[in-house]
Scaffold this motif. Sequence first.
Motif, mmCIF file in Angstrom:
data_model
loop_
_atom_site.group_PDB
_atom_site.id
_atom_site.type_symbol
_atom_site.label_atom_id
_atom_site.label_comp_id
_atom_site.label_asym_id
_atom_site.label_seq_id
_atom_site.Cartn_x
_atom_site.Cartn_y
_atom_site.Cartn_z
ATOM 1 N N GLY A 1 -24.933 -16.478 28.569
ATOM 2 C CA GLY A 1 -23.821 -16.057 27.622
ATOM 3 C C GLY A 1 -22.756 -16.628 27.829
ATOM 4 N N VAL A 2 -22.023 -17.328 26.388
ATOM 5 C CA VAL A 2 -20.547 -17.299 26.168
ATOM 6 C C VAL A 2 -19.938 -17.268 26.915
ATOM 7 N N PHE A 3 -19.760 -16.173 27.857
ATOM 8 C CA PHE A 3 -18.515 -15.982 28.799
ATOM 9 C C PHE A 3 -19.164 -15.318 30.412
ATOM 10 N N THR A 4 -20.276 -15.313 30.118
ATOM 11 C CA THR A 4 -20.970 -15.209 31.328
ATOM 12 C C THR A 4 -21.252 -16.337 31.927
ATOM 13 N N PHE A 5 -22.261 -16.232 33.934
ATOM 14 C CA PHE A 5 -22.541 -17.143 34.310
ATOM 15 C C PHE A 5 -23.597 -17.338 33.800
ATOM 16 N N PRO A 6 -24.303 -18.665 34.198
ATOM 17 C CA PRO A 6 -26.025 -18.397 33.260
ATOM 18 C C PRO A 6 -26.601 -17.675 35.108
ATOM 19 N N TYR A 7 -26.906 -17.063 34.392
ATOM 20 C CA TYR A 7 -28.400 -16.151 35.420
ATOM 21 C C TYR A 7 -28.913 -14.394 35.039
ATOM 22 N N CYS A 8 -30.147 -15.301 35.622
ATOM 23 C CA CYS A 8 -31.284 -13.846 35.206
ATOM 24 C C CYS A 8 -31.425 -13.503 36.504
ATOM 25 N N GLY A 9 -31.699 -11.921 36.967
ATOM 26 C CA GLY A 9 -31.772 -11.885 37.923
ATOM 27 C C GLY A 9 -32.936 -10.251 38.001
ATOM 28 N N VAL A 10 -33.229 -9.824 39.602
ATOM 29 C CA VAL A 10 -34.216 -8.454 39.741
ATOM 30 C C VAL A 10 -33.627 -8.267 40.713
ATOM 31 N N GLU A 11 -34.084 -7.073 40.736
ATOM 32 C CA GLU A 11 -33.775 -6.866 42.373
ATOM 33 C C GLU A 11 -35.869 -6.277 42.272
ATOM 34 N N ALA A 12 -36.661 -7.127 43.612
ATOM 35 C CA ALA A 12 -38.354 -6.674 43.972
ATOM 36 C C ALA A 12 -38.506 -5.718 44.930
ATOM 37 N N THR A 13 -39.166 -5.013 44.652
ATOM 38 C CA THR A 13 -39.675 -4.573 45.645
ATOM 39 C C THR A 13 -40.866 -4.883 45.987
ATOM 40 N N LEU A 14 -41.817 -4.578 47.471
ATOM 41 C CA LEU A 14 -43.101 -4.810 47.493
ATOM 42 C C LEU A 14 -43.559 -3.807 47.926
ATOM 43 N N ARG A 15 -44.339 -3.058 48.004
ATOM 44 C CA ARG A 15 -44.794 -1.776 48.489
ATOM 45 C C ARG A 15 -46.183 -2.668 48.854
ATOM 46 N N TRP A 16 -46.882 -2.101 50.514
ATOM 47 C CA TRP A 16 -48.079 -2.103 51.329
ATOM 48 C C TRP A 16 -49.072 -1.031 51.224
ATOM 49 N N LYS A 17 -50.503 -1.070 51.694
ATOM 50 C CA LYS A 17 -51.094 -0.144 52.117
ATOM 51 C C LYS A 17 -52.104 -0.898 52.672
ATOM 52 N N ASN A 18 -52.296 -0.774 54.149
ATOM 53 C CA ASN A 18 -53.043 -1.111 54.507
ATOM 54 C C ASN A 18 -54.488 -0.282 54.320
ATOM 55 N N LEU A 19 -55.688 -1.109 53.888
ATOM 56 C CA LEU A 19 -56.774 -0.166 53.478
ATOM 57 C C LEU A 19 -57.677 0.257 53.743
ATOM 58 N N ASP A 20 -57.669 -0.564 55.120
ATOM 59 C CA ASP A 20 -58.665 -0.299 56.544
ATOM 60 C C ASP A 20 -57.629 1.037 57.741
ATOM 61 N N THR A 21 -57.015 1.599 57.578
ATOM 62 C CA THR A 21 -56.079 2.050 58.154
ATOM 63 C C THR A 21 -55.644 3.130 57.996
ATOM 64 N N GLY A 22 -54.889 2.746 57.275
ATOM 65 C CA GLY A 22 -54.197 4.063 56.329
ATOM 66 C C GLY A 22 -52.705 3.981 56.407
ATOM 67 N N ALA A 23 -52.262 2.658 56.832
ATOM 68 C CA ALA A 23 -51.075 2.501 57.144
ATOM 69 C C ALA A 23 -50.169 1.579 55.860
ATOM 70 N N SER A 24 -49.081 2.555 55.459
ATOM 71 C CA SER A 24 -48.244 1.682 54.461
ATOM 72 C C SER A 24 -46.406 2.104 54.713
ATOM 73 N N GLY A 25 -45.894 1.340 53.416
ATOM 74 C CA GLY A 25 -45.020 1.291 53.968
ATOM 75 C C GLY A 25 -44.234 -0.019 53.261
ATOM 76 N N VAL A 26 -42.986 -0.190 52.879
ATOM 77 C CA VAL A 26 -42.185 -1.547 52.333
ATOM 78 C C VAL A 26 -41.943 -1.783 53.005
ATOM 79 N N PHE A 27 -42.196 -3.267 52.499
ATOM 80 C CA PHE A 27 -41.193 -4.790 53.019
ATOM 81 C C PHE A 27 -40.165 -5.548 51.821
ATOM 82 N N PRO A 28 -39.219 -5.906 52.744
ATOM 83 C CA PRO A 28 -38.934 -5.783 53.940
ATOM 84 C C PRO A 28 -38.179 -4.326 53.992
ATOM 85 N N GLY A 29 -37.597 -3.366 53.603
ATOM 86 C CA GLY A 29 -36.797 -1.709 53.317
ATOM 87 C C GLY A 29 -36.768 -1.947 51.710
#
Length: 158
Positions: free
Chosen positions: A80-108
């Motif tokens: 942008g003309v009046f903004t700092f050149p930057y593009c971004g998001v907030e990423a969330t990674l969720r996981w599930k252990n298919l063998d044990t059933g444990a799940s969560g979000v990392f790193p939080g």
Amino acid sequence: MRTIRAVVVSVAVAASLTGGTAAASTGSSSDPVGISPTYTLGGGAIGCVGTVDARFDPVNPWGGNDPVVWVRPEFTFVPGVFTFPYCGVEATLRWKNLDTGASGVFPGPPVPLGDNTPLSPTNSPWVPMTAPTGAGRVEVWIDTNFPHVQGRGIFVVS
């Protein structure tokens, strides 16, 4: 319905601008292993579209014995003309252990990922994300705080 169609078209454009190919394992530890990129819109600049790339590297742990998924943004945008050149998001990674059933979000909480190279390849570093998944087959999903096509994959933790 028009809004949904516009989001789908925007994300499809993002995929085409950023290469539009899913990650594939070639046996090299520097390549993504079993995790497809997340195609996403982003914030901070005009026309902010891109990917959150991810890879699992069983050879290079980070700060302990828990598995590490490395993530990095790659965006194409017009500064942008009046903004700092930057593009971004907030990423969330969720996981599930298919063998044990444990799940969560990392790193939080969601992780801010950004790119300040408007029309060229990113200079952003790979960011490590660890989680206590335990041994087994682990499925991961990558989401962002903007409209996106979710990345996902399965890898084995020994």
